[in-house]
Design an enzyme around this catalytic site. Structure first.
Site, PDB file in Angstrom:
ATOM      1  NE  ARG A 213      -2.186  -1.735   3.398  1.00 41.63           N
ATOM      2  CZ  ARG A 213      -2.599  -1.789   4.669  1.00 41.63           C
ATOM      3  NH1 ARG A 213      -3.709  -1.173   5.033  1.00 41.63           N
ATOM      4  NH2 ARG A 213      -1.898  -2.453   5.566  1.00 41.63           N
TER       5      ARG A 213
ATOM      6  NE  ARG B  75      -7.184  -4.612  -1.531  1.00 42.27           N
ATOM      7  CZ  ARG B  75      -8.505  -4.524  -1.472  1.00 42.27           C
ATOM      8  NH1 ARG B  75      -9.189  -4.257  -2.561  1.00 42.27           N
ATOM      9  NH2 ARG B  75      -9.147  -4.718  -0.342  1.00 42.27           N
TER      10      ARG B  75
END
Length: 346
Positions: A29, A38
């Site tokens: 992330r 994602r």
């Protein structure tokens, strides 16, 4: 002539300086391109089971930072998922499962191997594609969770700070804990063997919750199952390096390699560099940098990198973090770390 895969050489005991470098959770992330992929995937599990997208996120940090190793993008809980246990991921809560009862362990033992591997076929396809698409110099790492760490999630149904539910289960019902760890060891070893067949150069076993156990439980829950896995992998692929990462093991790191048979040791950031240097005498070590030094950047990062390189320059070292990179880590800090390592001088 084929390009040398430096991480693979170091895992087999060669000393290289500057050392090769990669990061645990390097596809994650902290990267804007990961966040975009994602979102495209729809859910974390869909991302893990979609070879197109799993290959893409695995390659993203290689394109940015030219790391010396690439680790398959997946999750440790795909193994119990393939054994028929439910699994979902919720934002802010992480993985969630229905806690397993002692009476349900027999059903895991009866899962047909063909069904198990069919469920995991998207993962094997991701490995096959990565072997083709990665630069020739890049070591490809497969991985799985260690039986104890996977069992903690299966027993509690979610992550907990000290894994009290799993520890209590083991103390209260040692026979069924042993059965659960045995089936996870057997299936996880098969899973890693299939990854090696698909093209992985080496594999890593993540025992992220090893540090919550006393000495006897560590032997029963961490050492014995991993030894069974290594023996099974070696029977099929005797030359493939296996990295063991019993995070938080402290002094129990000292004979973990000898007792399990792993090739290399992943070390968390709490391991003293003097201990890491002793462990280096028996083979490669990996890790050690506190992920929060990387997140902080600046002087904290510089000092952390310098200390590791100075202490461990004369033995086999794969430079890495002592756990996964945090989502809040600036990309610029990663760029700085890679530059510090690759431009290091003795």
């Amino acid at each position: 002539m084929a390009e040398k895969r430096i991480v693979l050489d170091v895992l087999k005991g060669e000393t290289v300086f500057p050392p090769p470098i990669w990061m645990m959770r390097q596809a994650g992330r902290y990267l804007p391109e990961y966040r975009a992929t994602r979102t495209e995937a729809g859910s974390f599990l869909d991302l893990c089971y979609n070879p197109d997208l799993a290959v893409e996120v695995t390659l993203q940090p290689i394109r940015r930072f030219d790391f010396d190793a690439s680790i398959l993008f997946s999750d440790i809980l795909v193994v119990p998922h393939a054994l028929g246990r439910d699994l979902r991921f919720e934002e802010g809560r992480g993985p969630l499962m229905t806690p397993i009862a002692a009476g349900e362990i027999a059903a895991l033992e009866e899962v047909d191997p063909a069904s198990f591997h069919a469920h995991l076929e998207p993962v094997y396809e991701t490995v096959r594609r990565l072997r083709v698409e990665l630069p020739g110099k890049t070591t490809l790492l497969g991985f799985c969770g260690a039986p104890w760490t996977v069992a903690t999630y299966m027993i509690a149904g979610h992550g907990t700070p000290d894994q009290a539910p799993a520890r209590l289960f083991g103390f209260s019902d040692p026979d069924n804990m042993a059965r659960l760890l045995d089936v996870l060891a057997e299936r996880s070893a098969e899973y890693l063997i299939r990854q090696i067949e698909a093209g992985a150069d080496a594999v890593q076993i993540f025992d992220s919750w090893a540090g919550v156990l006393d000495e006897a439980a560590f032997e029963a829950y961490c050492v014995r199952p991993v030894r069974k896995m290594v023996e099974r992998i070696r029977a099929r692929f005797p030359e493939t390096p296996v990295i063991g990462f019993p995070r938080g093991a402290g002094s129990l790191y000292d004979d973990y390699r000898a007792r399990t048979g792993v090739t290399a040791l992943g070390l968390d950031w709490s391991v003293p560099l003097s201990q890491a240097k002793r462990l280096q005498r028996d083979g490669a070590v990996q890790g050690l940098l506190d992920p929060l030094r990387l997140q902080a950047g600046g002087r904290a990062l510089d000092e952390g990198v310098e200390a590791i390189l100075h202490a461990l320059a004369d033995g086999p070292l794969v430079f890495n973090l002592g756990h996964g990179v945090t989502p809040q880590t600036p990309v610029e800090s990663v760029e700085r770390m890679v530059r510090l390592v690759k431009e290091a001088h003795r």
